[in-house]
Design a protein around this motif. Structure first.
Motif, mmCIF file in Angstrom:
data_model
loop_
_atom_site.group_PDB
_atom_site.id
_atom_site.type_symbol
_atom_site.label_atom_id
_atom_site.label_comp_id
_atom_site.label_asym_id
_atom_site.label_seq_id
_atom_site.Cartn_x
_atom_site.Cartn_y
_atom_site.Cartn_z
ATOM 1 N N ASN A 258 50.876 45.318 50.596
ATOM 2 C CA ASN A 258 50.880 45.520 49.147
ATOM 3 C C ASN A 258 50.265 46.865 48.763
ATOM 4 O O ASN A 258 49.596 47.001 47.744
ATOM 5 C CB ASN A 258 50.150 44.379 48.437
ATOM 6 C CG ASN A 258 48.725 44.204 48.941
ATOM 7 O OD1 ASN A 258 48.336 44.837 49.932
ATOM 8 N ND2 ASN A 258 47.956 43.365 48.282
ATOM 9 N N GLY A 275 44.669 46.629 49.429
ATOM 10 C CA GLY A 275 45.648 46.464 48.372
ATOM 11 C C GLY A 275 45.303 45.316 47.448
ATOM 12 O O GLY A 275 44.369 44.538 47.712
ATOM 13 N N PRO A 276 46.032 45.210 46.331
ATOM 14 C CA PRO A 276 47.145 46.082 45.962
ATOM 15 C C PRO A 276 46.657 47.440 45.477
ATOM 16 O O PRO A 276 45.618 47.539 44.831
ATOM 17 C CB PRO A 276 47.842 45.314 44.829
ATOM 18 C CG PRO A 276 46.766 44.481 44.226
ATOM 19 C CD PRO A 276 45.855 44.105 45.358
#
Length: 357
Positions: A258, A275-276
């Protein structure tokens, strides 16, 4: 159908970010917030779009969007010299709209669900208007719709920013309209704040026996009027990475889990990213950097020694300091350097700020 994006307003609650440009060009996940509106309109087949410009650096809007060709649409620019209200801005578009149905989209709103279903419903109907509603915790900050208790498909009335509301259904900044609205606006009187209110226009439209439908928005909707709203919207958009309805579909990027990384960006092995997150093109992420979660880094940034979480760093920024940034917004071409700050820091820096710690 045609589309209208409102790009005016002073953005006073977003200063100093709006001292050097309109709020609708502030990036959310490395994309100007008004571009989400434009893409929503394009994705339902609307290619003729008017952008209503205000008096805050309108040339920057024209410079970014041009004639719309790069975005697959045709853009007409219409000036609203002073912020006289949404209805006033709509009235300026009478010649542009002609006899077509149209959608008005506030450029500082971001909507999770696309407009496909709503547009099909409106375009195939004899409705005079359709509005979208969303449940909110603070209805006094919005125009609020009151639905008939005996028939939930009917709206009884619409009130702008009621003090003690018994309804929590906010009228969000996407309006489906027909040319009938222009005659209604011609009969409006300015509100106490000197504006022609869209809620007053919708109420008068109903009072004259016209048909207004509504739909309840599922997912989420953000009116990005404050720095906290922008940071929250950034989180929501970044959460879409890797999903079927991913917002971020750009060229020259790579996605790992992500995390989105732009072309020609170099990341040191001595750094870490959770992430994100999204990192733009031509960035240098040097040693000692910790990013994420929920971080957007614009194009051309150079970062070293810093830790950044739940924040937006706009393009061409340089940070070289042992600082732990949280819930911060750093505008483009800013620089942070100097000594170590051990505690978490929250900054809101305008364009071209140089902060020495």
């Amino acid at each position: 159908m045609k589309g209208i994006i409102l790009h005016g307003g002073h953005g006073t609650r977003l200063r100093p970010l709006t001292h050097t440009g309109p709020k609708q060009l502030l990036p959310i996940a490395n994309k100007p917030m008004s571009q989400y509106a434009l893409e929503d309109l394009k994705n339902v087949g609307i290619h003729d779009i008017a952008i209503i410009l205000g008096d805050i650096y309108p040339e920057k809007v024209r410079e970014y969007y041009g004639n719309g060709e790069e975005f697959g649409v045709n853009i007409t620019y219409i000036y609203q010299e002073k912020p006289k209200g949404i209805s006033h801005a709509i009235r300026l578009c009478k010649e542009f709209v002609g006899n077509d149905k149209f959608i008005v989209y506030l450029g500082d709103n971001v909507l999770r669900k696309n407009l496909t279903d709503y547009t099909k419903k409106f375009s195939s109907s004899d409705l005079d208007a359709m509005i979208l509603l969303c449940e909110v915790d603070n209805p006094s900050k919005f125009g609020v719709a009151y639905v008939d208790k005996d028939d939930s498909s009917k709206i009884k009335n619409i009130i702008e920013k009621p003090k003690n509301s018994t309804s929590n259904l906010a009228v969000i900044g996407v309006y489906f309209l027909t040319p009938k609205i222009f005659g209604i606006i011609d009969n409006l009187k300015p509100s106490s704040r000197g504006e022609l209110e869209i809620t007053d226009a919708l109420q008068l439209l109903m009072d004259k026996g016209n048909t207004i439908a509504h739909d309840i928005v599922t997912g989420w909707w953000k009116d990005t009027g404050t720095p906290e709203d922008i940071i929250h919207a950034n989180r929501l958009v970044l959460d879409s990475i890797g999903t079927e309805n991913q917002f971020l579909v750009e060229k020259d990027i790579s996605t790992k889990d992500n995390i989105i990384i732009g072309s020609n960006t170099k990341i040191s092995q001595d750094s870490s990213i959770i992430g994100p997150a999204i990192i733009g093109k031509n960035c240098k992420i040097e040693s000692g950097v910790r990013l994420g979660p929920y971080v957007s880094i614009g194009d051309g940034c150079t970062l070293e020694n810093c830790s950044i979480e739940n924040s937006i760093i706009m393009e061409n920024c340089k940070i070289d300091a042992q600082v732990n940034l949280v819930s911060s917004i750093i505008a483009q071409s800013s620089q942070i350097d100097g000594n170590t700050i051990s505690k978490k820091s929250q900054f809101l820096l305008g364009e071209r700020t140089h902060l020495k710690l």
